[in-house]
Design a protein around this motif. Structure first.
Motif, PDB file in Angstrom:
ATOM      1  N   THR A 137       0.853  -1.188   0.000  1.00  0.00           N
ATOM      2  CA  THR A 137       0.000   0.000   0.000  1.00  0.00           C
ATOM      3  C   THR A 137       0.891   1.240   0.000  1.00  0.00           C
ATOM      4  OG1 THR A 137      -0.076   0.185   2.413  1.00  0.00           O
ATOM      5  CG2 THR A 137      -1.786  -1.199   1.356  1.00  0.00           C
ATOM      6  N   ALA A 138       0.279   2.385  -0.247  1.00  0.00           N
ATOM      7  CA  ALA A 138       1.034   3.638  -0.219  1.00  0.00           C
ATOM      8  C   ALA A 138       1.627   3.848   1.173  1.00  0.00           C
ATOM      9  CB  ALA A 138       0.132   4.803  -0.611  1.00  0.00           C
ATOM     10  N   GLN A 139       0.891   3.484   2.200  1.00  0.00           N
ATOM     11  CA  GLN A 139       1.391   3.649   3.564  1.00  0.00           C
ATOM     12  C   GLN A 139       2.615   2.765   3.813  1.00  0.00           C
ATOM     13  OE1 GLN A 139      -1.629   3.374   6.534  1.00  0.00           O
ATOM     14  NE2 GLN A 139      -0.401   4.484   8.016  1.00  0.00           N
ATOM     15  N   ASN A 140       2.608   1.533   3.290  1.00  0.00           N
ATOM     16  CA  ASN A 140       3.783   0.664   3.402  1.00  0.00           C
ATOM     17  C   ASN A 140       4.994   1.303   2.730  1.00  0.00           C
ATOM     18  OD1 ASN A 140       1.675  -2.145   2.614  1.00  0.00           O
ATOM     19  ND2 ASN A 140       2.300  -1.509   4.656  1.00  0.00           N
ATOM     20  N   ALA A 141       4.778   1.851   1.528  1.00  0.00           N
ATOM     21  CA  ALA A 141       5.867   2.479   0.781  1.00  0.00           C
ATOM     22  C   ALA A 141       6.423   3.684   1.525  1.00  0.00           C
ATOM     23  CB  ALA A 141       5.389   2.878  -0.613  1.00  0.00           C
ATOM     24  N   VAL A 142       5.537   4.486   2.113  1.00  0.00           N
ATOM     25  CA  VAL A 142       5.976   5.652   2.892  1.00  0.00           C
ATOM     26  C   VAL A 142       6.780   5.187   4.101  1.00  0.00           C
ATOM     27  CG1 VAL A 142       5.166   7.557   4.357  1.00  0.00           C
ATOM     28  CG2 VAL A 142       4.161   7.207   2.091  1.00  0.00           C
ATOM     29  N   ALA A 143       6.355   4.120   4.762  1.00  0.00           N
ATOM     30  CA  ALA A 143       7.085   3.596   5.925  1.00  0.00           C
ATOM     31  C   ALA A 143       8.491   3.163   5.519  1.00  0.00           C
ATOM     32  CB  ALA A 143       6.317   2.436   6.552  1.00  0.00           C
ATOM     33  N   ILE A 144       8.617   2.489   4.384  1.00  0.00           N
ATOM     34  CA  ILE A 144       9.923   2.057   3.894  1.00  0.00           C
ATOM     35  C   ILE A 144      10.810   3.270   3.589  1.00  0.00           C
ATOM     36  CG2 ILE A 144      11.095   0.910   1.962  1.00  0.00           C
ATOM     37  CD1 ILE A 144       8.632  -0.987   1.861  1.00  0.00           C
ATOM     38  N   ALA A 145      10.180   4.358   3.154  1.00  0.00           N
ATOM     39  CA  ALA A 145      10.914   5.581   2.812  1.00  0.00           C
ATOM     40  C   ALA A 145      11.146   6.479   4.032  1.00  0.00           C
ATOM     41  CB  ALA A 145      10.164   6.346   1.722  1.00  0.00           C
ATOM     42  N   GLY A 146      11.087   5.935   5.218  1.00  0.00           N
ATOM     43  CA  GLY A 146      11.403   6.704   6.415  1.00  0.00           C
ATOM     44  C   GLY A 146      10.218   7.352   7.094  1.00  0.00           C
ATOM     45  N   GLY A 147       9.012   7.060   6.631  1.00  0.00           N
ATOM     46  CA  GLY A 147       7.817   7.625   7.252  1.00  0.00           C
ATOM     47  C   GLY A 147       7.556   9.064   6.842  1.00  0.00           C
ATOM     48  N   PHE A 148       6.448   9.586   7.332  1.00  0.00           N
ATOM     49  CA  PHE A 148       6.065  10.968   7.046  1.00  0.00           C
ATOM     50  C   PHE A 148       6.963  11.930   7.815  1.00  0.00           C
ATOM     51  CE2 PHE A 148       2.085   8.564   6.565  1.00  0.00           C
ATOM     52  CZ  PHE A 148       1.663   9.002   5.318  1.00  0.00           C
ATOM     53  N   THR A 149       7.286  13.069   7.222  1.00  0.00           N
ATOM     54  CA  THR A 149       7.949  14.123   7.980  1.00  0.00           C
ATOM     55  C   THR A 149       6.887  14.791   8.852  1.00  0.00           C
ATOM     56  OG1 THR A 149       7.544  15.871   6.355  1.00  0.00           O
ATOM     57  CG2 THR A 149       9.577  14.576   6.082  1.00  0.00           C
ATOM     58  N   SER A 150       7.302  15.678   9.728  1.00  0.00           N
ATOM     59  CA  SER A 150       6.339  16.375  10.588  1.00  0.00           C
ATOM     60  C   SER A 150       5.386  17.242   9.768  1.00  0.00           C
ATOM     61  CB  SER A 150       7.066  17.226  11.628  1.00  0.00           C
ATOM     62  OG  SER A 150       7.889  18.180  10.978  1.00  0.00           O
ATOM     63  N   ARG A 151       5.780  17.608   8.571  1.00  0.00           N
ATOM     64  CA  ARG A 151       4.929  18.430   7.700  1.00  0.00           C
ATOM     65  C   ARG A 151       4.092  17.601   6.724  1.00  0.00           C
ATOM     66  NH1 ARG A 151      10.029  20.646   7.218  1.00  0.00           N
ATOM     67  NH2 ARG A 151      10.158  19.794   5.129  1.00  0.00           N
ATOM     68  N   GLY A 152       4.295  16.295   6.680  1.00  0.00           N
ATOM     69  CA  GLY A 152       3.636  15.449   5.690  1.00  0.00           C
ATOM     70  C   GLY A 152       2.148  15.271   5.917  1.00  0.00           C
ATOM     71  N   ASN A 153       1.383  15.305   4.827  1.00  0.00           N
ATOM     72  CA  ASN A 153      -0.058  15.052   4.863  1.00  0.00           C
ATOM     73  C   ASN A 153      -0.254  13.546   5.018  1.00  0.00           C
ATOM     74  OD1 ASN A 153      -2.750  14.615   4.317  1.00  0.00           O
ATOM     75  ND2 ASN A 153      -2.829  16.026   2.593  1.00  0.00           N
ATOM     76  N   ARG A 154      -0.869  13.129   6.114  1.00  0.00           N
ATOM     77  CA  ARG A 154      -0.999  11.705   6.432  1.00  0.00           C
ATOM     78  C   ARG A 154      -2.314  11.084   5.970  1.00  0.00           C
ATOM     79  NH1 ARG A 154       2.843  10.694  10.928  1.00  0.00           N
ATOM     80  NH2 ARG A 154       3.961  12.653  11.130  1.00  0.00           N
ATOM     81  N   SER A 155      -3.181  11.874   5.354  1.00  0.00           N
ATOM     82  CA  SER A 155      -4.492  11.332   4.993  1.00  0.00           C
ATOM     83  C   SER A 155      -4.576  10.871   3.539  1.00  0.00           C
ATOM     84  CB  SER A 155      -5.598  12.350   5.274  1.00  0.00           C
ATOM     85  OG  SER A 155      -5.383  13.511   4.504  1.00  0.00           O
ATOM     86  N   ASP A 156      -3.960  11.597   2.627  1.00  0.00           N
ATOM     87  CA  ASP A 156      -4.002  11.175   1.226  1.00  0.00           C
ATOM     88  C   ASP A 156      -2.706  11.570   0.527  1.00  0.00           C
ATOM     89  OD1 ASP A 156      -4.352  13.932   0.745  1.00  0.00           O
ATOM     90  OD2 ASP A 156      -6.495  13.717   0.470  1.00  0.00           O
ATOM     91  N   ILE A 157      -2.486  10.942  -0.631  1.00  0.00           N
ATOM     92  CA  ILE A 157      -1.250  11.146  -1.391  1.00  0.00           C
ATOM     93  C   ILE A 157      -1.610  11.357  -2.861  1.00  0.00           C
ATOM     94  CG2 ILE A 157       0.311   9.884   0.126  1.00  0.00           C
ATOM     95  CD1 ILE A 157      -0.775   8.029  -2.842  1.00  0.00           C
ATOM     96  N   ASP A 158      -0.656  11.855  -3.632  1.00  0.00           N
ATOM     97  CA  ASP A 158      -0.808  11.922  -5.081  1.00  0.00           C
ATOM     98  C   ASP A 158      -0.085  10.720  -5.656  1.00  0.00           C
ATOM     99  OD1 ASP A 158      -2.236  14.275  -4.949  1.00  0.00           O
ATOM    100  OD2 ASP A 158      -0.482  15.549  -5.212  1.00  0.00           O
ATOM    101  N   LEU A 159      -0.769   9.979  -6.507  1.00  0.00           N
ATOM    102  CA  LEU A 159      -0.222   8.755  -7.071  1.00  0.00           C
ATOM    103  C   LEU A 159      -0.181   8.892  -8.584  1.00  0.00           C
ATOM    104  CD1 LEU A 159       0.552   5.778  -6.265  1.00  0.00           C
ATOM    105  CD2 LEU A 159      -1.777   5.188  -6.861  1.00  0.00           C
ATOM    106  N   THR A 160       0.973   8.601  -9.162  1.00  0.00           N
ATOM    107  CA  THR A 160       1.112   8.603 -10.623  1.00  0.00           C
ATOM    108  C   THR A 160       1.309   7.166 -11.064  1.00  0.00           C
ATOM    109  OG1 THR A 160       2.097  10.799 -10.576  1.00  0.00           O
ATOM    110  CG2 THR A 160       2.412   9.512 -12.581  1.00  0.00           C
ATOM    111  N   ARG A 161       0.478   6.748 -12.011  1.00  0.00           N
ATOM    112  CA  ARG A 161       0.483   5.363 -12.496  1.00  0.00           C
ATOM    113  C   ARG A 161       0.383   5.365 -14.008  1.00  0.00           C
ATOM    114  NH1 ARG A 161      -3.600   1.893  -9.385  1.00  0.00           N
ATOM    115  NH2 ARG A 161      -1.812   1.826  -7.977  1.00  0.00           N
TER     116      ARG A 161
END
Length: 191
Positions: A137-161
């Protein structure tokens, strides 16, 4: 003279507002084709590494990478188009080419040895390219990438496919399933 300055400032303000609004429409909700693409059989593309086995042919059984042009270089038969193919379709294409004067009844099987990566950008700890795992999931990918920064929007993301050869960007929830080759962008929170 003051009227000209005010009208120039008004024109600049309107131009800035229209650019801001144009930016908002570029991040529209993800189309239904995003979900439908995730339910379809896996389609190969550049960067996928495949384990191709030809029964009782150890010289042909090997690992092959789909190159930037979308082909794999296979012994005896040369370049085989892989981009956009499902694994069963590519198995059939390789078997058909091997039947043309090389093997009587080739039995070809393909499995993905390594999927093409996903890219995680924006407000994450370590933006970059990461290995894709089926079911990610996008959340798994964000976790692998070090998690959200303190400024990161945690509810939705922009996805390019890439869908049907076109790159499409849409806004989706962090619980959305991602596919190999997707780009995830975490925006900055507004407050």
């Amino acid at each position: 003279m003051a009227f000209v300055r005010i009208s120039n400032m008004l024109a600049l303000a309107l131009a800035g507002a229209s650019l801001t609004l144009a930016g908002c429409t570029a991040n529209a909700p993800a189309p239904k084709s995003f979900e439908q693409a995730a339910l379809q059989p896996y389609r190969l593309d550049s960067g996928d590494r495949l384990r191709v086995s030809v029964f009782e042919q150890p010289g042909l059984t090997n690992t092959y990478t789909v190159d930037q042009a979308g082909y794999i270089a296979f012994p005896l038969i040369g370049q085989v188009a892989a981009r956009g193919q499902t694994m069963p379709a590519l198995e059939g294409a390789i078997a058909a080419k091997l039947k043309q004067g090389y093997l009587r009844d080739p039995d070809v099987t393909i499995e993905v040895d390594r999927y093409r990566p996903v890219f995680v950008m924006g407000e994450v700890g370590r933006p970059g390219q990461y290995s894709y795992v089926p079911g990610m999931t996008a959340q798994n990918a964000v976790a692998i990438a070090g998690g959200f920064t303190s400024r990161g929007n945690r509810s939705d993301i922009d996805l390019t496919r890439k869908i049907n050869g076109q790159s499409i960007t849409g806004r989706t929830s962090v619980s959305s399933t991602v596919m190999a080759g997707d780009t995830i962008y975490v925006r900055e929170r507004l407050f």
